[in-house]
Design a protein around this motif. Structure first.
Motif: not given
Length: 417
Positions: A18, A111, A114-115, A118, A120, A202
């Motif tokens: 990341y 994008t 991936r958040l 993670n 997030e 990114n």
């Protein structure tokens, strides 16, 4: 084995998946996939190219993908035999279903995925001149991820969605240009409770845009000699270059590196100026055919950036006038039968100029990236909802940052901000 690792192309070190920066240099980190030969999946939208996207899951709803077809009408007008158009937009007759009518969707979905992977829970901050904001608003309205959009005041007309629930989105306009929106977004994103989407650094954004080249090559069966795209930051050109490297390593599509032909809109063309050494003057972005192509600080000289991509591909950057872009847009729409956004018209104009100048031979294989289109077609089929502006700030207001934080807190307080 991991699906992918993230490496620095300069020092060769593997980094956190990341990470946005290498501590040793300014290079753009790059994804290295364990699967060296790509196999399209039967998953929806962009996830067709799941093998070479830096994700371990998908967002099932709402994703579209590039669609490549061989041109007849525009190719005939130009006198070329092998023009392949990769269309990013809404055109059901071609099975193109990007509901924001922009290839920025190709960046926003991986994008966001991936958040999610993670875990997030911070608020994502996105600065945009319009198309990127629309793409991230689209995916955030699907996932419910909290999103702070910061856009120039004169770009708000581009920020709309076809989805009903926009409660997770806060839209702030800045009384300035795209660069000033970026500066404001960086200030906010540096705070602990926010996370930046990362821009050109990114890998998910770049590999998402790289699916344009993947679709073109998997459709035609070979790497093209030429690739045309209009650019603001130039990140799309870097993405095409990186995807081409992987396709060459794949071994099934030839070993020629496609020549990058990147186009900018005069007089507001920083990459063109850096590449040619020609200084430009003009009122920016007011004098542009499409101001989404104006980025004052593109990733030009970073290792793995625009200059390296151009050097490695014997590439070119074109400075296109508004008059050229307008004529090219009209010619494309009439000959291909679909409306396109103003930015890809700049790429069309570059292709016309390249053919006229003999930079592209009539029998050479060409890929033209139509980065956005089908808005009129979409409006016939779906209803769109303009995102409301929650706050407008001035770039010169010393309390602008404080006002944004207060507005975000007010909107998202129930969600635990």
């Amino acid at each position: 084995m991991n699906k992918y690792v993230v490496k620095c192309p300069e020092c060769g070190q593997v980094r956190d998946p990341y990470a946005l920066h290498c501590p040793n240099d300014d290079a753009l980190l790059r994804t290295e996939y364990s699967k060296k030969q790509i196999e399209p999946t039967d998953m929806p939208g962009i996830w067709r190219y799941y093998d070479w996207l830096p994700v371990n899951g998908i967002i099932e709803e709402g994703s579209g993908r590039p669609v490549t077809y061989k041109s007849e009408g525009f190719a005939k007008e130009l006198g070329v035999k092998d023009l392949n158009i990769t269309f990013n937009g809404y055109w059901p007759e071609k099975e193109a279903f990007i509901r924001t009518c922009s290839f920025k969707d190709l960046e926003s979905f991986p994008t966001m995925q991936r958040l999610i992977e993670n875990n997030e829970d911070r608020i994502m901050v996105v600065a945009s001149a319009g198309n990127t904001a629309r793409a991230f608003a689209h995916v955030a309205s699907i996932t419910g991820q909290k999103l702070l959009l910061i856009v120039p005041k004169n770009s708000t007309h581009r920020v709309w969605t076809t989805n009903d629930d926009t409660s997770s989105i806060c839209t702030v306009t800045v009384d300035g240009d795209y660069y000033q929106a970026i500066v404001m977004a960086e200030k906010i994103a540096s705070r602990d409770e926010f996370v930046s989407e990362g821009g050109a650094r990114n890998i998910a954004r770049r590999d998402g845009m790289g699916t344009v080249m993947l679709d073109a090559v998997l459709t035609t069966g070979s790497l093209p000699q030429h690739y045309f795209q209009a650019v603001g930051s130039g990140t799309g050109g870097i993405s095409a270059w990186e995807a081409s490297m992987r396709l060459i390593e794949d071994g099934r599509f030839g070993d020629n590196m496609p020549r990058l032909h990147l186009a900018q809109n005069l007089p507001c063309a920083p990459l063109y100026s850096l590449w040619t050494g020609i200084e430009l003057t003009g009122r920016c972005p007011e004098e542009m055919h499409d101001d989404v192509l104006y980025n004052r600080k593109p990733p030009y000289s970073a290792s793995g950036g625009v200059k390296d991509a151009l050097d490695d591909t014997n590439g070119m950057i074109y400075g296109i006038t508004n008059k050229e872009a307008e004529a090219a847009q009209k010619l494309f729409e009439q000959s291909e039968g679909i409306d396109i956004l103003p930015a890809p018209a700049v790429a069309c104009a570059a292709l016309i100029r390249a053919v006229d100048a003999g930079e592209v031979k009539p029998d050479e294989q060409i890929v033209l990236n139509i980065t956005g289109g089908g808005l009129k077609r979409l409006q016939e089929a779906l209803s769109t909802k303009q995102l409301g502006v929650d706050l407008t700030v001035s770039q010169t207001d010393p309390d602008a940052e404080k006002k944004i934080l207060e507005k975000v807190s007010e909107l998202f307080s129930k969600g635990g901000y």
